[in-house]
Design a protein around this motif. Structure first.
Motif, PDB file in Angstrom:
ATOM      1  N   PHE A 130      -5.856  -5.906  13.469  1.00 50.34           N
ATOM      2  CA  PHE A 130      -4.619  -5.599  14.184  1.00 50.34           C
ATOM      3  C   PHE A 130      -3.517  -4.873  13.396  1.00 50.34           C
ATOM      4  CE2 PHE A 130      -1.622  -8.790  12.700  1.00 50.34           C
ATOM      5  CZ  PHE A 130      -2.424  -9.823  12.236  1.00 50.34           C
ATOM      6  N   PRO A 131      -3.357  -5.082  12.075  1.00 51.82           N
ATOM      7  CA  PRO A 131      -2.230  -4.376  11.445  1.00 51.82           C
ATOM      8  C   PRO A 131      -2.309  -2.859  11.591  1.00 51.82           C
ATOM      9  CG  PRO A 131      -3.021  -6.109  10.006  1.00 51.82           C
ATOM     10  CD  PRO A 131      -4.004  -6.006  11.134  1.00 51.82           C
ATOM     11  N   GLN A 132      -3.541  -2.296  11.501  1.00 55.27           N
ATOM     12  CA  GLN A 132      -3.631  -0.839  11.546  1.00 55.27           C
ATOM     13  C   GLN A 132      -4.285  -0.318  12.816  1.00 55.27           C
ATOM     14  OE1 GLN A 132      -7.264  -1.993  11.262  1.00 55.27           O
ATOM     15  NE2 GLN A 132      -7.272   0.209  11.018  1.00 55.27           N
ATOM     16  N   LEU A 133      -4.521  -1.197  13.775  1.00 54.92           N
ATOM     17  CA  LEU A 133      -5.313  -0.817  14.945  1.00 54.92           C
ATOM     18  C   LEU A 133      -4.715   0.329  15.762  1.00 54.92           C
ATOM     19  CD1 LEU A 133      -7.590  -1.316  17.019  1.00 54.92           C
ATOM     20  CD2 LEU A 133      -6.276  -3.222  17.904  1.00 54.92           C
ATOM     21  N   ALA A 185       6.395 -11.762  15.650  1.00 54.28           N
ATOM     22  CA  ALA A 185       6.729 -12.696  14.561  1.00 54.28           C
ATOM     23  C   ALA A 185       6.020 -14.034  14.777  1.00 54.28           C
ATOM     24  CB  ALA A 185       8.236 -12.876  14.476  1.00 54.28           C
ATOM     25  N   LEU A 186       6.085 -14.544  16.015  1.00 52.06           N
ATOM     26  CA  LEU A 186       5.435 -15.829  16.317  1.00 52.06           C
ATOM     27  C   LEU A 186       3.918 -15.706  16.190  1.00 52.06           C
ATOM     28  CD1 LEU A 186       7.569 -16.867  19.419  1.00 52.06           C
ATOM     29  CD2 LEU A 186       7.707 -17.822  17.120  1.00 52.06           C
ATOM     30  N   PHE A 187       3.396 -14.629  16.728  1.00 59.82           N
ATOM     31  CA  PHE A 187       1.952 -14.367  16.661  1.00 59.82           C
ATOM     32  C   PHE A 187       1.500 -14.333  15.204  1.00 59.82           C
ATOM     33  CE2 PHE A 187      -0.976 -10.783  15.829  1.00 59.82           C
ATOM     34  CZ  PHE A 187      -2.116 -11.198  16.500  1.00 59.82           C
ATOM     35  N   PHE A 188       2.268 -13.621  14.375  1.00 59.79           N
ATOM     36  CA  PHE A 188       1.834 -13.454  12.991  1.00 59.79           C
ATOM     37  C   PHE A 188       1.895 -14.764  12.205  1.00 59.79           C
ATOM     38  CE2 PHE A 188       2.482 -12.460   8.492  1.00 59.79           C
ATOM     39  CZ  PHE A 188       1.227 -11.920   8.263  1.00 59.79           C
ATOM     40  N   VAL A 189       2.932 -15.553  12.441  1.00 62.79           N
ATOM     41  CA  VAL A 189       3.030 -16.830  11.706  1.00 62.79           C
ATOM     42  C   VAL A 189       1.805 -17.705  12.023  1.00 62.79           C
ATOM     43  CG1 VAL A 189       4.344 -18.983  11.512  1.00 62.79           C
ATOM     44  CG2 VAL A 189       5.532 -16.809  11.441  1.00 62.79           C
ATOM     45  N   ILE A 190       1.403 -17.728  13.278  1.00 66.65           N
ATOM     46  CA  ILE A 190       0.234 -18.541  13.663  1.00 66.65           C
ATOM     47  C   ILE A 190      -1.046 -17.993  13.007  1.00 66.65           C
ATOM     48  CG2 ILE A 190      -1.211 -19.280  15.619  1.00 66.65           C
ATOM     49  CD1 ILE A 190       1.446 -19.174  17.303  1.00 66.65           C
ATOM     50  N   VAL A 191      -1.226 -16.662  13.100  1.00 68.74           N
ATOM     51  CA  VAL A 191      -2.434 -16.052  12.528  1.00 68.74           C
ATOM     52  C   VAL A 191      -2.470 -16.276  11.010  1.00 68.74           C
ATOM     53  CG1 VAL A 191      -3.621 -13.851  12.117  1.00 68.74           C
ATOM     54  CG2 VAL A 191      -2.626 -14.327  14.342  1.00 68.74           C
ATOM     55  N   SER A 213       3.334   2.275   9.077  1.00 73.54           N
ATOM     56  CA  SER A 213       2.377   2.136   7.973  1.00 73.54           C
ATOM     57  C   SER A 213       2.847   1.084   6.973  1.00 73.54           C
ATOM     58  CB  SER A 213       2.209   3.477   7.246  1.00 73.54           C
ATOM     59  OG  SER A 213       1.594   4.399   8.088  1.00 73.54           O
ATOM     60  N   ASP A 214       4.147   1.120   6.649  1.00 74.39           N
ATOM     61  CA  ASP A 214       4.692   0.139   5.691  1.00 74.39           C
ATOM     62  C   ASP A 214       4.465  -1.283   6.191  1.00 74.39           C
ATOM     63  OD1 ASP A 214       5.583   2.113   4.025  1.00 74.39           O
ATOM     64  OD2 ASP A 214       7.671   2.039   4.690  1.00 74.39           O
ATOM     65  N   ILE A 215       4.798  -1.498   7.471  1.00 72.94           N
ATOM     66  CA  ILE A 215       4.663  -2.852   8.021  1.00 72.94           C
ATOM     67  C   ILE A 215       3.179  -3.245   8.068  1.00 72.94           C
ATOM     68  CG2 ILE A 215       5.125  -4.347  10.011  1.00 72.94           C
ATOM     69  CD1 ILE A 215       7.518  -2.484  10.661  1.00 72.94           C
ATOM     70  N   ALA A 216       2.328  -2.287   8.474  1.00 73.61           N
ATOM     71  CA  ALA A 216       0.884  -2.576   8.547  1.00 73.61           C
ATOM     72  C   ALA A 216       0.342  -2.945   7.166  1.00 73.61           C
ATOM     73  CB  ALA A 216       0.138  -1.361   9.096  1.00 73.61           C
ATOM     74  N   ILE A 217       0.742  -2.189   6.153  1.00 72.58           N
ATOM     75  CA  ILE A 217       0.260  -2.469   4.789  1.00 72.58           C
ATOM     76  C   ILE A 217       0.768  -3.840   4.331  1.00 72.58           C
ATOM     77  CG2 ILE A 217       0.412  -1.706   2.364  1.00 72.58           C
ATOM     78  CD1 ILE A 217       0.576   1.209   3.516  1.00 72.58           C
ATOM     79  N   GLY A 218       2.033  -4.129   4.656  1.00 75.01           N
ATOM     80  CA  GLY A 218       2.630  -5.420   4.272  1.00 75.01           C
ATOM     81  C   GLY A 218       1.952  -6.587   4.968  1.00 75.01           C
ATOM     82  N   VAL A 219       1.723  -6.454   6.271  1.00 76.53           N
ATOM     83  CA  VAL A 219       1.104  -7.535   7.046  1.00 76.53           C
ATOM     84  C   VAL A 219      -0.332  -7.776   6.555  1.00 76.53           C
ATOM     85  CG1 VAL A 219       0.201  -8.050   9.356  1.00 76.53           C
ATOM     86  CG2 VAL A 219       2.557  -7.289   9.100  1.00 76.53           C
ATOM     87  N   ALA A 220      -1.073  -6.674   6.314  1.00 72.09           N
ATOM     88  CA  ALA A 220      -2.453  -6.823   5.825  1.00 72.09           C
ATOM     89  C   ALA A 220      -2.458  -7.484   4.442  1.00 72.09           C
ATOM     90  CB  ALA A 220      -3.133  -5.458   5.761  1.00 72.09           C
ATOM     91  N   ALA A 221      -1.495  -7.120   3.605  1.00 72.38           N
ATOM     92  CA  ALA A 221      -1.430  -7.710   2.255  1.00 72.38           C
ATOM     93  C   ALA A 221      -1.185  -9.210   2.349  1.00 72.38           C
ATOM     94  CB  ALA A 221      -0.332  -7.040   1.441  1.00 72.38           C
ATOM     95  N   LEU A 222      -0.330  -9.632   3.297  1.00 71.11           N
ATOM     96  CA  LEU A 222      -0.071 -11.070   3.446  1.00 71.11           C
ATOM     97  C   LEU A 222      -1.333 -11.815   3.901  1.00 71.11           C
ATOM     98  CD1 LEU A 222       3.510 -11.179   5.022  1.00 71.11           C
ATOM     99  CD2 LEU A 222       2.851 -11.895   2.728  1.00 71.11           C
ATOM    100  N   LEU A 223      -2.240 -11.084   4.534  1.00 73.06           N
ATOM    101  CA  LEU A 223      -3.510 -11.719   4.941  1.00 73.06           C
ATOM    102  C   LEU A 223      -4.592 -11.539   3.877  1.00 73.06           C
ATOM    103  CD1 LEU A 223      -3.509 -10.719   8.711  1.00 73.06           C
ATOM    104  CD2 LEU A 223      -3.234 -13.018   7.792  1.00 73.06           C
ATOM    105  N   GLY A 224      -4.233 -10.885   2.780  1.00 71.14           N
ATOM    106  CA  GLY A 224      -5.170 -10.772   1.650  1.00 71.14           C
ATOM    107  C   GLY A 224      -5.969  -9.480   1.608  1.00 71.14           C
TER     108      GLY A 224
END
Lengths: 132, 491
Positions: free
Chosen positions: B162-165, B9-15, B251-262
């Motif tokens: 990283f989301p799908q790595l 969570a902390l890593f993602f907020v910074i990225v 997969s759901d989380i990876a797709i969601g995280v990637a979407a938040l990064l555009g």
């Protein structure tokens, strides 16, 4: 009129390049969405820090030993104490207990619960106690 | 680094913050995302990052060479060598121990004693996924579906994002690389859907998958002989739900995280247990792998273009190799072979059934339905329900071999299901309810998450924050202690 507009973006001073309206809209929407998501994430983390401060303490206790880490641990513990004192952590405890009750329920408890619902009696929770 | 942790969570907020601040400087943004991805991957073991960088460099160089060549034969050779190198790396890490063990067994059976070069080879997390992505890039360049990238940064980001790595979805070069050429954009709708997917993913993993794993599946598969048929049957249903919830959650989380990064990723699961045939199941389960195997293995083998025998052979080989891809064990070999064989049987039966229907009256009306005087819709509904039940049980049967640590353990499990002399001890209302609830969820509308995202997109940030905060709080309260790694990390 058109001949005065140079279609080459490079012909403009940096910062004055023409952009299609759709692109500007997309950029505007991206900026707003970024802010919205960032604020939501930070607010979500704040809610967790308020209502589930115990996990914060567990997390910081896993940090390596050092002067900064010691301060972080002390601050987190003080924060958790305050949250406990003000009853903020009770919501989490209540949810946790409800799930534990469901988890520990037997088929007899389940039958009694269903019978209670059928007879229109106040529903008992799955551990046998009457729900308030 | 695991998704459902405070570290992530902390890593993602910074990225997230840095990546969007740099959105006007695309190269700097990509550099940050590559650095973040290597940090994410190196969190397990920094040595793995060297392998990841080596793989990226190999594919970048091979892509440039293939892209720069015009001679078809040379292009094919370079592609062949590069794909073989990728597979050698994968093969060494994944199958070295398995082949040496098997060789030692054969030599012992033949009465030959030899000192074999046994090595303790650690399997790098997600090696299969990034190797497949590398091969996808090379083949796409070879087929001219995508141009060879001039930017080494693009290839590094494509392979390590990283989301799908570590557990997919396997993203195609032709799908992802063009996104790196455009200015990243995130809409309100994308962000809302991302929040829904992340929350649903966390619930599926932390609550459903973790409970079923720790309370039923791990016990029954550890020693199947200690349990009766009721527990073993519940155990395999629980595993079917667990592996779905675990893998689709990632997969759901990876797709969601990637979407938040555009960035947009393709869908990886689509309610697979409501499939009325195995063919349909493979269109809904791990879609990115199924389509990868179809496009880079089944079709190059000849697909269904040749004779009937060749079609069945290609189908079998594809699934067989798909099974081996999952790991170096006879259980995976059987799992792949079983799916391959059953897909062949299903194809033959379907064809026979269609021929029978045509012969019956020439109008395509079902023979049985015609005979019984039932309407066509009733026949179709009956066939669908029957198809769902049969398909689900065939898949569950194969899951036993997929999950069991050894082949003999899997066989003990299968035999044990028919022994009902012991009472079921795991069939509590909670566990049965969890399995039933999850299976019922398979019949939700396909796009329900999109609908939920659409509703949420009008919400202001405090509402979104409340939903995120209390959603995660509720999941934390419901979940059992600890965070288990995702099942597919081992592949």
């Amino acid at each position: 009129m058109m001949e005065h507009i140079d279609p080459e973006a490079d012909a403009y001073e940096p910062g004055f390049e023409m952009k299609p309206k759709a692109s500007l809209n997309a950029e505007n929407e991206t900026t707003l969405t970024f802010k919205r998501a960032l604020y939501a994430m930070l607010f979500g983390m704040f809610i967790l820090a308020l209502f589930h401060s115990a996990s914060l303490v567990t997390y910081v206790r896993g940090l390596p030993i050092g002067p900064v880490e010691d301060t972080v641990i002390a601050v987190s513990e003080a924060w958790h104490e305050q949250m406990e004192k003000n009853g903020m952590t009770e919501l989490f405890t209540l949810m946790d207990e409800s799930v534990t009750a469901l988890h520990d329920a037997t088929w007899e408890d389940f039958d009694a619960f269903v019978q209670g619902l059928k007879q229109g009696e106040p529903p008992e929770d799955l551990r046998g106690g009457v729900a308030e | 680094m695991l998704f459902p942790t405070l570290d992530f969570a902390l890593f993602f907020v910074i990225v997230f913050l840095v990546a969007w601040e740099l959105r006007r400087d695309m190269d700097a943004r990509k550099l940050v995302l590559v650095f973040a991805s290597y940090f994410f991957y190196g969190y397990w073991d920094w040595r793995f990052t060297l392998l990841l960088a080596g793989s990226s460099l190999l594919n970048y160089a091979a892509g440039r060479i293939i892209g720069g060549l015009n001679d078809g034969v040379t292009r094919k050779w370079v592609l062949g060598i590069a794909v073989a190198l990728n597979l050698c790396v994968l093969g060494f890490f994944k199958y070295y121990g398995f082949f040496l063990d098997s060789l030692a067994d054969i030599l012992t059976t033949l009465g030959i004693e030899r000192d074999l070069p046994f090595l303790e080879v650690i399997l790098p997390v997600g090696i299969s996924f990034f190797t497949f992505q590398g091969i996808s890039y090379l083949v796409d360049v070879y087929r001219r579906h995508v141009g060879a990238s001039r930017s080494v940064l693009d290839i590094f980001l494509y392979i390590s994002f990283f989301p799908q790595l570590v557990a997919g979805p396997i993203v195609r070069a032709a799908h992802f690389l063009p996104q790196l050429q455009r200015t990243p954009h995130v809409s309100r709708r994308m962000a809302s859907l991302a929040v829904v997917l992340i929350l649903v993913g966390l619930f599926k993993k932390m609550v459903i998958a973790n409970y079923l794993a720790t309370e039923v599946v791990d016990h029954v598969f550890f020693d199947p002989t200690a349990f009766g048929g009721g527990d073993l049957l519940l155990g395999v249903y629980a595993y079917a739900v667990q592996i779905y919830c675990d893998f689709s959650a990632y997969s759901d989380i990876a797709i969601g995280v990637a979407a938040l990064l555009g960035y947009r990723f393709p869908r990886n699961f689509d309610h697979p247990y409501r499939s009325a045939s195995l063919q349909e199941f493979w269109r809904r389960w791990h879609i990115s792998l199924s389509t990868w195997l179809r496009d880079y293995l089944y079709i190059p083998l000849g697909g269904s273009r040749g004779s009937t025998f060749k079609t069945y052979r290609n189908l079998f080989l594809t699934m067989f190799l798909g099974g081996i891809w999952h790991g170096a064990a006879w259980t995976f070999v059987f799992w792949g072979a079983f799916h391959g064989a059953m897909l062949g049987v299903e194809r033959a039966l379907t064809k026979r059934w269609e021929d029978l229907n045509k012969d019956a009256n020439g109008y395509g009306v079902g023979f049985v339905a015609f005979f019984l005087g039932l309407g066509r819709s009733i026949q179709n509904s009956f066939a669908t329900v029957l198809g769902i039940i049969v398909t689900f049980h065939l898949v569950c049967f194969a899951w036993i071999f997929f999950r069991a640590p050894t082949f003999s353990g899997a066989w003990d499990y299968v035999v044990g299901i028919f022994d009902w002399s012991q009472p079921a001890q795991f069939a509590t209302p909670f566990i049965v309810g969890l399995v039933a609830f999850s299976l019922a969820g398979q019949f939700l509308p396909s796009n329900w998450a999109v609908g939920a995202g659409r509703v949420l997109q009008r919400a202001p940030w405090p509402v979104l924050g409340l939903m995120l905060g209390f959603g995660i709080l509720a999941i934390e309260a419901m979940a059992p202690e600890g965070v288990a790694p995702f099942i597919y990390f081992q592949f």
